[in-house]
Scaffold this motif. Structure first.
Motif, PDB file in Angstrom:
ATOM      1  N   VAL A   1     104.618 -11.275  52.655  1.00  0.00           N
ATOM      2  CA  VAL A   1     105.992 -10.826  52.917  1.00  0.00           C
ATOM      3  C   VAL A   1     106.591 -10.191  51.664  1.00  0.00           C
ATOM      4  CG1 VAL A   1     108.345 -11.604  53.439  1.00  0.00           C
ATOM      5  CG2 VAL A   1     106.419 -12.479  54.768  1.00  0.00           C
ATOM      6  N   LEU A   2     106.351 -10.803  50.517  1.00  0.00           N
ATOM      7  CA  LEU A   2     106.846 -10.237  49.260  1.00  0.00           C
ATOM      8  C   LEU A   2     106.207  -8.881  48.974  1.00  0.00           C
ATOM      9  CD1 LEU A   2     106.998 -13.404  46.951  1.00  0.00           C
ATOM     10  CD2 LEU A   2     108.913 -12.145  47.943  1.00  0.00           C
ATOM     11  N   LEU A   3     104.934  -8.740  49.297  1.00  0.00           N
ATOM     12  CA  LEU A   3     104.267  -7.446  49.126  1.00  0.00           C
ATOM     13  C   LEU A   3     104.963  -6.379  49.969  1.00  0.00           C
ATOM     14  CD1 LEU A   3     100.486  -8.465  49.259  1.00  0.00           C
ATOM     15  CD2 LEU A   3     101.761  -7.754  47.233  1.00  0.00           C
ATOM     16  N   ALA A   4     105.329  -6.751  51.193  1.00  0.00           N
ATOM     17  CA  ALA A   4     106.009  -5.811  52.078  1.00  0.00           C
ATOM     18  C   ALA A   4     107.374  -5.416  51.516  1.00  0.00           C
ATOM     19  CB  ALA A   4     106.164  -6.419  53.474  1.00  0.00           C
TER      20      ALA A   4
ATOM     21  N   ILE B   1     109.485   3.372  51.476  1.00  0.00           N
ATOM     22  CA  ILE B   1     109.066   3.635  52.852  1.00  0.00           C
ATOM     23  C   ILE B   1     109.809   2.658  53.767  1.00  0.00           C
ATOM     24  CG2 ILE B   1     106.789   4.505  52.187  1.00  0.00           C
ATOM     25  CD1 ILE B   1     105.604   1.818  52.965  1.00  0.00           C
ATOM     26  N   PRO B   2     109.917   2.947  55.059  1.00  0.00           N
ATOM     27  CA  PRO B   2     110.631   2.064  55.979  1.00  0.00           C
ATOM     28  C   PRO B   2     110.030   0.656  56.014  1.00  0.00           C
ATOM     29  CG  PRO B   2     110.270   4.201  56.988  1.00  0.00           C
ATOM     30  CD  PRO B   2     109.482   4.195  55.714  1.00  0.00           C
ATOM     31  N   LYS B   3     110.865  -0.309  56.350  1.00  0.00           N
ATOM     32  CA  LYS B   3     110.425  -1.706  56.357  1.00  0.00           C
ATOM     33  C   LYS B   3     109.243  -1.936  57.293  1.00  0.00           C
ATOM     34  CE  LYS B   3     114.951  -3.676  55.167  1.00  0.00           C
ATOM     35  NZ  LYS B   3     116.054  -4.560  55.615  1.00  0.00           N
ATOM     36  N   GLN B   4     109.265  -1.303  58.458  1.00  0.00           N
ATOM     37  CA  GLN B   4     108.181  -1.503  59.412  1.00  0.00           C
ATOM     38  C   GLN B   4     106.851  -1.008  58.853  1.00  0.00           C
ATOM     39  OE1 GLN B   4     108.782   0.355  63.226  1.00  0.00           O
ATOM     40  NE2 GLN B   4     107.042  -0.671  64.178  1.00  0.00           N
ATOM     41  N   GLN B   5     106.868   0.165  58.236  1.00  0.00           N
ATOM     42  CA  GLN B   5     105.638   0.686  57.639  1.00  0.00           C
ATOM     43  C   GLN B   5     105.172  -0.181  56.475  1.00  0.00           C
ATOM     44  OE1 GLN B   5     106.119   4.807  56.614  1.00  0.00           O
ATOM     45  NE2 GLN B   5     106.331   5.482  58.730  1.00  0.00           N
ATOM     46  N   ALA B   6     106.123  -0.682  55.686  1.00  0.00           N
ATOM     47  CA  ALA B   6     105.773  -1.564  54.567  1.00  0.00           C
ATOM     48  C   ALA B   6     105.149  -2.853  55.086  1.00  0.00           C
ATOM     49  CB  ALA B   6     107.016  -1.869  53.737  1.00  0.00           C
ATOM     50  N   ALA B   7     105.663  -3.372  56.199  1.00  0.00           N
ATOM     51  CA  ALA B   7     105.114  -4.599  56.789  1.00  0.00           C
ATOM     52  C   ALA B   7     103.690  -4.376  57.286  1.00  0.00           C
ATOM     53  CB  ALA B   7     106.010  -5.068  57.930  1.00  0.00           C
TER      54      ALA B   7
END
Length: 247
Positions: free
Chosen positions: A207-210, A219-225
C-alpha cells in the motif's frame, strides 16, 4: 488554485525541513507527505538508518526468536542430509554456529537487497503507466515503504516471548499471514512461500508503494495501486522459486 492541490504535491518550507526521524514517524500516518518532501530521490541516509535500526532490533530480540531459528535449522539440516548423506553432523554444527552468529548481518544484507530490488521493480512497472519517478526516487519509495518491518520485528519478538516454544516451529509461526496456519513439515514449500506473501506487513508495504508511486510518479491512484500489486506479484516469484528448488 485549489484544483491543482491534489495533482501537484507542493511541500511547504517547514515540512521540507523535516528531519529523518520525522520521516520515520510520519510514514505511519502521513505517508503522502513523506514521499512528497523526499521526491528528489535521495535515499542513502534513510536506507542506512532503516538497516541499522532493523539490524540492532534483530540482534536485541534474537533470544526471543531462538526457538524458531532452532526449528528451521533442524528442518533444513534433515533436508540437506537426505539430499547429501555425506554431510556430517560436525559440518552441520559448524554451519549452525556460523548462521547463529551472523543472523543480524544476514538480515541487513537481505533487507538492503529487498529495498533495491523492490525499488527497481517499482520503477520498471511504473514506466508501464508513464510514472515520472527516477530510479533513485523509486528506491526512496521502497526504503520508506519498508519501515513497517521495524514494527514486524517487534511484534514477532513479542510473540516469541509469550508463545510456548513447541508452537514456535517455523518462521511463519509468528507471521500475520496465511502460512501461519500451515504445517511446515507436511505442506508444500512452494505453497507456504506463496501463502507467506499474503501477509499483513507485506500488504502494508505494498500500500505504501502505491501511495509513493502516486505522489512521486504523478499517476492516478488506481494505476499506482495496480503497479504496486504487480510489484507484489513479481516479488513473490523469488521466494516461490527458492522454495521449488529446496523441494
Amino acid at each position: 488554485m485549489g484544483s491543482n492541490a491534489d495533482s501537484v504535491k507542493e511541500v511547504d518550507p517547514a515540512s521540507a525541513k523535516a528531519g529523518l526521524w520525522e520521516d520515520f514517524v510520519d510514514i505511519f500516518y502521513a505517508p503522502s507527505s513523506v514521499f512528497a518532501r523526499r521526491s528528489d530521490g535521495k535515499f542513502g541516509l534513510a536506507l542506512l538508518f532503516l538497516v541499522v535500526v532493523g539490524t540492532v532490533l534483530v540482534f536485541v530480540t534474537k533470544n526471543a526468536m531462538q526457538p524458531i531459528f532452532d526449528a528451521e535449522f533442524t528442518r533444513q539440516t534433515a533436508a540437506a542430509m537426505r539430499k547429501n548423506p555425506n554431510i556430517t553432523a560436525e559440518q552441520m554444527a559448524s554451519m549452525r554456529n556460523f548462521s547463529d552468529m551472523f543472523v543480524p548481518v544476514i538480515f541487513a544484507v537481505i533487507l538492503t537487497i529487498s529495498v533495491f530490488g523492490t525499488g527497481l521493480i517499482l520503477w520498471a512497472v511504473g514506466k508501464l503507466f508513464d510514472a515520472k519517478e527516477s530510479v533513485g526516487a523509486a528506491i526512496m519509495i521502497a526504503t520508506y515503504s519498508e519501515v513497517p518491518r521495524i514494527v514486524q520485528i517487534l511484534t514477532n519478538a513479542a510473540q516469541g516471548l509469550i508463545m510456548s516454544p513447541e508452537k514456535l516451529n517455523a518462521t511463519n509461526s509468528v507471521g500475520f499471514n496465511l502460512a501461519r496456519f500451515m504445517n511446515p513439515d507436511t505442506a508444500s514449500a512452494m505453497m507456504i512461500a506463496l501463502a507467506a506473501r499474503v501477509d499483513l506487513f507485506t500488504i502494508w508495504i505494498t500500500v505504501l508503494l502505491a501511495i509513493g508511486l502516486h505522489v512521486v510518479g504523478k499517476i492516478p491512484k488506481q494505476q499506482a495501486a495496480i503497479a504496486a500489486a504487480i510489484t507484489w506479484v513479481v516479488g513473490a516469484l523469488v521466494p516461490v522459486f527458492l522454495a521449488s528448488r529446496s523441494g
